[in-house]
Design a protein around this motif. Sequence first.
Motif, mmCIF file in Angstrom:
data_model
loop_
_atom_site.group_PDB
_atom_site.id
_atom_site.type_symbol
_atom_site.label_atom_id
_atom_site.label_comp_id
_atom_site.label_asym_id
_atom_site.label_seq_id
_atom_site.Cartn_x
_atom_site.Cartn_y
_atom_site.Cartn_z
ATOM 1 N N GLU A 1 -11.344 1.484 -7.705
ATOM 2 C CA GLU A 1 -11.106 1.394 -6.267
ATOM 3 C C GLU A 1 -10.351 0.130 -5.875
ATOM 4 O O GLU A 1 -9.623 0.124 -4.876
ATOM 5 C CB GLU A 1 -12.416 1.458 -5.497
ATOM 6 N N VAL A 2 -10.476 -0.957 -6.648
ATOM 7 C CA VAL A 2 -9.749 -2.174 -6.287
ATOM 8 C C VAL A 2 -8.253 -2.016 -6.496
ATOM 9 O O VAL A 2 -7.451 -2.738 -5.903
ATOM 10 C CB VAL A 2 -10.273 -3.395 -7.083
ATOM 11 N N ALA A 3 -7.866 -1.043 -7.317
ATOM 12 C CA ALA A 3 -6.460 -0.875 -7.684
ATOM 13 C C ALA A 3 -5.843 0.363 -7.048
ATOM 14 O O ALA A 3 -4.831 0.879 -7.542
ATOM 15 C CB ALA A 3 -6.326 -0.792 -9.206
ATOM 16 N N ILE A 4 -6.414 0.828 -5.937
ATOM 17 C CA ILE A 4 -5.820 1.967 -5.236
ATOM 18 C C ILE A 4 -6.134 1.868 -3.752
ATOM 19 O O ILE A 4 -7.188 1.344 -3.362
ATOM 20 C CB ILE A 4 -6.317 3.320 -5.806
ATOM 21 N N ARG A 5 -5.212 2.317 -2.944
ATOM 22 C CA ARG A 5 -5.347 2.398 -1.491
ATOM 23 C C ARG A 5 -4.195 3.258 -0.998
ATOM 24 O O ARG A 5 -3.314 3.634 -1.773
ATOM 25 C CB ARG A 5 -5.340 1.003 -0.839
ATOM 26 N N ASP B 1 0.669 -5.201 6.150
ATOM 27 C CA ASP B 1 0.665 -6.646 6.311
ATOM 28 C C ASP B 1 -0.755 -7.194 6.370
ATOM 29 O O ASP B 1 -0.943 -8.409 6.464
ATOM 30 C CB ASP B 1 1.381 -7.046 7.620
ATOM 31 N N HIS B 2 -1.755 -6.314 6.342
ATOM 32 C CA HIS B 2 -3.128 -6.710 6.638
ATOM 33 C C HIS B 2 -4.052 -6.680 5.426
ATOM 34 O O HIS B 2 -5.080 -7.358 5.440
ATOM 35 C CB HIS B 2 -3.712 -5.807 7.726
ATOM 36 N N GLU B 3 -3.731 -5.892 4.422
ATOM 37 C CA GLU B 3 -4.605 -5.762 3.261
ATOM 38 C C GLU B 3 -4.491 -7.036 2.420
ATOM 39 O O GLU B 3 -3.427 -7.327 1.865
ATOM 40 C CB GLU B 3 -4.199 -4.540 2.441
ATOM 41 N N PRO B 4 -5.552 -7.831 2.290
ATOM 42 C CA PRO B 4 -5.399 -9.156 1.680
ATOM 43 C C PRO B 4 -5.034 -9.131 0.209
ATOM 44 O O PRO B 4 -4.420 -10.070 -0.288
ATOM 45 C CB PRO B 4 -6.771 -9.813 1.901
ATOM 46 N N TRP B 5 -5.407 -8.075 -0.509
ATOM 47 C CA TRP B 5 -5.098 -8.008 -1.930
ATOM 48 C C TRP B 5 -3.960 -7.039 -2.246
ATOM 49 O O TRP B 5 -3.721 -6.702 -3.398
ATOM 50 C CB TRP B 5 -6.337 -7.629 -2.733
ATOM 51 N N ALA B 6 -3.248 -6.580 -1.225
ATOM 52 C CA ALA B 6 -2.094 -5.718 -1.470
ATOM 53 C C ALA B 6 -1.034 -6.486 -2.248
ATOM 54 O O ALA B 6 -0.831 -7.691 -2.052
ATOM 55 C CB ALA B 6 -1.521 -5.216 -0.154
ATOM 56 N N LEU B 7 -0.340 -5.787 -3.116
ATOM 57 C CA LEU B 7 0.670 -6.412 -3.970
ATOM 58 C C LEU B 7 2.024 -6.418 -3.272
ATOM 59 O O LEU B 7 2.226 -5.761 -2.251
ATOM 60 C CB LEU B 7 0.705 -5.680 -5.303
ATOM 61 N N ASP B 8 2.954 -7.171 -3.841
ATOM 62 C CA ASP B 8 4.192 -7.442 -3.102
ATOM 63 C C ASP B 8 4.985 -6.187 -2.767
ATOM 64 O O ASP B 8 5.595 -6.098 -1.691
ATOM 65 C CB ASP B 8 5.063 -8.459 -3.844
ATOM 66 N N ASN B 9 4.976 -5.181 -3.652
ATOM 67 C CA ASN B 9 5.791 -3.989 -3.378
ATOM 68 C C ASN B 9 5.212 -3.113 -2.278
ATOM 69 O O ASN B 9 5.873 -2.181 -1.818
ATOM 70 C CB ASN B 9 6.004 -3.169 -4.662
ATOM 71 N N GLU B 10 3.974 -3.382 -1.844
ATOM 72 C CA GLU B 10 3.378 -2.664 -0.708
ATOM 73 C C GLU B 10 3.754 -3.296 0.632
ATOM 74 O O GLU B 10 3.407 -2.755 1.682
ATOM 75 C CB GLU B 10 1.853 -2.666 -0.834
ATOM 76 N N ARG B 11 4.433 -4.420 0.599
ATOM 77 C CA ARG B 11 4.738 -5.201 1.789
ATOM 78 C C ARG B 11 6.250 -5.244 2.021
ATOM 79 O O ARG B 11 7.019 -5.100 1.078
ATOM 80 C CB ARG B 11 4.207 -6.631 1.618
ATOM 81 N N PRO B 12 6.689 -5.537 3.257
ATOM 82 C CA PRO B 12 5.902 -5.647 4.469
ATOM 83 C C PRO B 12 5.693 -4.282 5.114
ATOM 84 O O PRO B 12 6.376 -3.305 4.785
ATOM 85 C CB PRO B 12 6.772 -6.524 5.362
ATOM 86 N N GLY C 1 -1.568 7.669 -5.301
ATOM 87 C CA GLY C 1 -2.909 8.223 -5.153
ATOM 88 C C GLY C 1 -3.948 7.883 -6.183
ATOM 89 O O GLY C 1 -5.136 8.076 -5.938
ATOM 90 N N GLY C 2 -3.565 7.399 -7.367
ATOM 91 C CA GLY C 2 -4.558 7.069 -8.370
ATOM 92 C C GLY C 2 -5.092 8.279 -9.116
ATOM 93 O O GLY C 2 -4.781 9.425 -8.807
ATOM 94 N N SER C 3 -5.916 8.002 -10.115
ATOM 95 C CA SER C 3 -6.501 9.058 -10.943
ATOM 96 C C SER C 3 -7.992 8.801 -11.102
ATOM 97 O O SER C 3 -8.530 7.823 -10.575
ATOM 98 C CB SER C 3 -5.839 9.077 -12.329
ATOM 99 N N PHE C 4 -8.652 9.668 -11.866
ATOM 100 C CA PHE C 4 -10.067 9.452 -12.175
ATOM 101 C C PHE C 4 -10.264 8.165 -12.959
ATOM 102 O O PHE C 4 -11.370 7.627 -13.012
ATOM 103 C CB PHE C 4 -10.634 10.640 -12.966
ATOM 104 N N GLY C 5 -9.201 7.658 -13.574
ATOM 105 C CA GLY C 5 -9.268 6.420 -14.345
ATOM 106 C C GLY C 5 -8.873 5.180 -13.578
ATOM 107 O O GLY C 5 -8.827 4.096 -14.149
#
Length: 449
Positions: A415-419, A198-209, A408-412
């Motif tokens: 950082e803005v698109a992973i957490r 609920d705290h990450e300002p740029w988190a997308l809708d499927n990460e919430r709540p 988890g993301g990849s080498f590609g």
Amino acid sequence: MTTDQPVHPHSTSPSPSSVRERIATTLERARARSTLLTDAVDEGDLVAQHSPLMSPLVWDLAHIGNQEELWLVRDVGGREPLRADIDELYDAFQHPRATRPRLPLLGPREARDYVRVVRDKTLDVLDATPLEGAPLIEGGFAFGMIAQHEQQHDETMLATHQLRRGEPVLADPEPPRARADATGRVVVTAGPCEIGTDHEPWALDNERPAHTMWIDEFAIARAPVTCGEYVEFIADGGYERPALWSSEGWQYRQDASLAAPLFWRREGEQWWRRRFGRDEPVPVDEPVMHVCFHEAEAFARWAGARLPTEHEWEKAARFDPATGRSRRYPWGDANPTAEHANLGQRHVRPAPVGAYPAGASPLGVQQLIGDVWEWTSSHFLPYPGFRFFPYAEYSEVFFGPDHRVLRGGSFGTDEVAIRGTFRNWDYPIRRQIFAGLRLAWDTGSAGPR
């Protein structure tokens, strides 16, 4: 280093000026990468379709600009449309990838001019927007959403580069060598854990709540499965034993004639792979990639294990048993650096397992962020209390049994698109993505509830 600020329940809100600086820096980083990926090839490669699974690179570039115009220039900024005539051409839901080359697309020069003009107007809008009040602009959300969108397409364009034929065109600096032991497994004890945010300002809708889940005890591998381990699976007849595969997976293995990860070939006793125009021996110490969900599931069964659920993965990545709190990342709340993870196309390959000990979780699980996306056993479903924002087509239309979650993301991945809360999803047959796997095991202990 970026100007990103850690965001978690105990942090103070960043100032508007620092948010603007973060937005401008993040947008510029994304555009520099889009430019690199499109300037690296000639116009013939830009307009060609290198696989029916992928769009022409020039479509991705103009689509990036069109989404930026729609959301930031027109919606947030209230400005007049620049190219309303192309909206339908670059609507991903209107045209499947296989048919996009037949559309009257902007040419390379037109596309480059278009995204440049859009960006100039976006920066004007950024200067004039208060970044508070309406949900779309609170904390710069719309700008963060568009930066993530561009970086996600950059990763897609990177996958297109892997599919193209021809000489190497991308820089290939070596990743760090292994610096820590990453063998074995760790036990994650039973208990409650906060999932989502609920705290990450740029988190997308499927990460919430954010919500609390009880997760039974399980064990998880300290590192992703390596190419060397996968070679053993192949040598032991992993692709020839129906008992290792689900019925759906075995059918796909037969229909697609699967015998090894995508881009692998065997010459005598040596396995080789093609990577961004380079032919090289398969590196036994790197995480395996370009395997679909069905291959990952069959390998796990062969190894006497299973794939983790996405909630198990998130607990292993975020939960700190010393505080009982879920972190932003395995290593804490600080933003990723080159010491933490292999991200952002810094290297165009996974790093050997054990290369990022500074990025380990409190339990000692390594390389959960970066290197390769990791298939989980979970279907892509909404969290309790989910509400789509700002549009249903981002997540909601994909919920259901057709897609599996990757973490988890990849080498590609930038950082803005992973957490630690980020959820990716794809069809279980997809192999062109930079995806591998990590093993999990039941331990038979549910713990006290």
